[in-house]
Design an enzyme around this catalytic site. Sequence first.
Site, PDB file in Angstrom:
ATOM      1  N   ARG A  55       0.805  -1.225   0.000  1.00  0.00           N
ATOM      2  CA  ARG A  55       0.000   0.000   0.000  1.00  0.00           C
ATOM      3  C   ARG A  55       0.834   1.270   0.000  1.00  0.00           C
ATOM      4  O   ARG A  55       0.316   2.365  -0.205  1.00  0.00           O
ATOM      5  CB  ARG A  55      -0.983  -0.011   1.179  1.00  0.00           C
ATOM      6  CG  ARG A  55      -2.218  -0.863   0.911  1.00  0.00           C
ATOM      7  CD  ARG A  55      -3.279  -0.710   1.988  1.00  0.00           C
ATOM      8  NE  ARG A  55      -2.994  -1.465   3.184  1.00  0.00           N
ATOM      9  CZ  ARG A  55      -2.530  -0.948   4.315  1.00  0.00           C
ATOM     10  NH1 ARG A  55      -2.284   0.363   4.401  1.00  0.00           N
ATOM     11  NH2 ARG A  55      -2.315  -1.708   5.360  1.00  0.00           N
ATOM     12  N   TYR A 107     -18.039  15.480 -15.201  1.00  0.00           N
ATOM     13  CA  TYR A 107     -17.877  14.031 -15.220  1.00  0.00           C
ATOM     14  C   TYR A 107     -18.768  13.439 -14.116  1.00  0.00           C
ATOM     15  O   TYR A 107     -18.624  13.790 -12.949  1.00  0.00           O
ATOM     16  CB  TYR A 107     -16.411  13.635 -15.015  1.00  0.00           C
ATOM     17  CG  TYR A 107     -16.260  12.143 -14.965  1.00  0.00           C
ATOM     18  CD1 TYR A 107     -16.331  11.387 -16.137  1.00  0.00           C
ATOM     19  CD2 TYR A 107     -16.136  11.481 -13.761  1.00  0.00           C
ATOM     20  CE1 TYR A 107     -16.253  10.005 -16.097  1.00  0.00           C
ATOM     21  CE2 TYR A 107     -16.053  10.089 -13.714  1.00  0.00           C
ATOM     22  CZ  TYR A 107     -16.110   9.363 -14.889  1.00  0.00           C
ATOM     23  OH  TYR A 107     -16.044   7.996 -14.842  1.00  0.00           O
ATOM     24  N   ASP A 180      -9.425  19.103 -13.491  1.00  0.00           N
ATOM     25  CA  ASP A 180      -9.548  17.797 -14.141  1.00  0.00           C
ATOM     26  C   ASP A 180      -9.402  18.040 -15.638  1.00  0.00           C
ATOM     27  O   ASP A 180     -10.328  18.525 -16.294  1.00  0.00           O
ATOM     28  CB  ASP A 180     -10.910  17.169 -13.805  1.00  0.00           C
ATOM     29  CG  ASP A 180     -11.104  15.793 -14.452  1.00  0.00           C
ATOM     30  OD1 ASP A 180     -10.303  15.418 -15.330  1.00  0.00           O
ATOM     31  OD2 ASP A 180     -12.082  15.096 -14.078  1.00  0.00           O
ATOM     32  N   LYS A 205      -7.496   7.030 -19.348  1.00  0.00           N
ATOM     33  CA  LYS A 205      -7.854   7.576 -20.650  1.00  0.00           C
ATOM     34  C   LYS A 205      -6.605   7.777 -21.509  1.00  0.00           C
ATOM     35  O   LYS A 205      -5.928   6.819 -21.802  1.00  0.00           O
ATOM     36  CB  LYS A 205      -8.662   8.863 -20.445  1.00  0.00           C
ATOM     37  CG  LYS A 205      -9.753   8.745 -19.360  1.00  0.00           C
ATOM     38  CD  LYS A 205     -10.879   7.795 -19.726  1.00  0.00           C
ATOM     39  CE  LYS A 205     -11.830   7.473 -18.575  1.00  0.00           C
ATOM     40  NZ  LYS A 205     -12.393   8.590 -17.855  1.00  0.00           N
TER      41      LYS A 205
END
Length: 386
Positions: A55, A107, A180, A205
């Site tokens: 982690r 979004y 963003d 993306k």
Amino acid sequence: MTDHSNRKTSLRTRVAQALHFVEGDTGAVVPAIQPAATYARDENYDIRKPYFYRRDGNQATCHAEAIIAELEGAADSLLFASGMSAATAVIEHLPTGAHVVAPRVMYHGVLHQLQTYAKNGRITLSDYTAGDHDELAAAVAAQKTALVWIETPNNPNWEVTDIAAAAKIAHDAGAKLIADCTGTPPNITRALDFGADISFHSATKYLNGHSDITAGVLSVRETGDFWSEIELIRKLQGTVLHSFDAWMLIRGMRTLFLRVDKCCANAMAVAKHFDGHKHIEVVHYPGLPSDPGHAIAKVQTDGQFGGMMSIVVKGTEQNAIDVARFCEVFYPATSLGGVESLIEHRKTVSGEGFPVHPRLLRLSIGIEDADDLIYDLEQALSRAMS
Ligand SMILES: *Cc1c(COP(=O)(O)O)cnc(C)c1O
């Protein structure tokens, strides 16, 4: 003789070579994948820096972060298991009651998350019309604001927000600005250079570009307590990007510039072809000179405008759905930024209640032959409209 000693290679070169990666022991030009979840202490029983447990991060993830930090001109970047886990870490780090200003339409996943936190009393949320800088300024000034959220270009109508203007509005109010910019990756839009405090991308993306992982990344100009808090959230929620996915991301990013060049060129060809088309009411693409965001987008995307657009077809909602159904080259799928072109009827995908035009089709333009894409939409439109 010319002195070449101070010459720095271009970003294109550095990204194509994953920062001129060479493995020390073997000379391999491709990194190995290290899947370990835990790391042995050294002979003094000290932790071998920098990794300790899964982690905390891993080699491949740090390598991918270094490439993105280079692209962004960032002091540091942090990769998460998805764009949503990156966005959530930013929201989560806010103190209870913090005021956030975000677009009314954006979004849908991020909006849903902001609304959930607001509903649970964790934050207060005000909205503004995407791309409307006056409304943004008014919402920020109305109360003490901690975070201003912009998305540019903004889903699904691709309104453009002036990042520098938004940064000024946020900073004058003592707030941070998160941008963003998933729709235009950091090889064409460097949000930090325009004054954003946090640049956010769904690396699912364009950065990865092959529709085969999910990843999200935050980048900052300055690290500090808030950045350590976000890193701690990533660690405690276990949302660091997995080493296999980081490896895929590194491979994908090697061709980022080539892919995005082609996506942008194809998108411009498609937008120009369908602008004013008899079956199309409007093409939302900042690359069109008639688009309201054109001038700002030109500055913010290095003159390239990106590969995302939407078209509003004439006729009925069913006509629009049929266009998506009848495409044979475009895939009728959600997501964006891959090498393959996608078409989606946003209203079907975002569900009832989400304010999106019922005849809007969102197009993610890939790297295929532009004429094939144009022909495909033409045949789907004429079938749907007949
Ligand atoms: C996809 C996307 C996200 C969310 O990213 P995931 O990787 O799907 O979790 C956030 N913002 C924008 C603009 C996106 O396109």
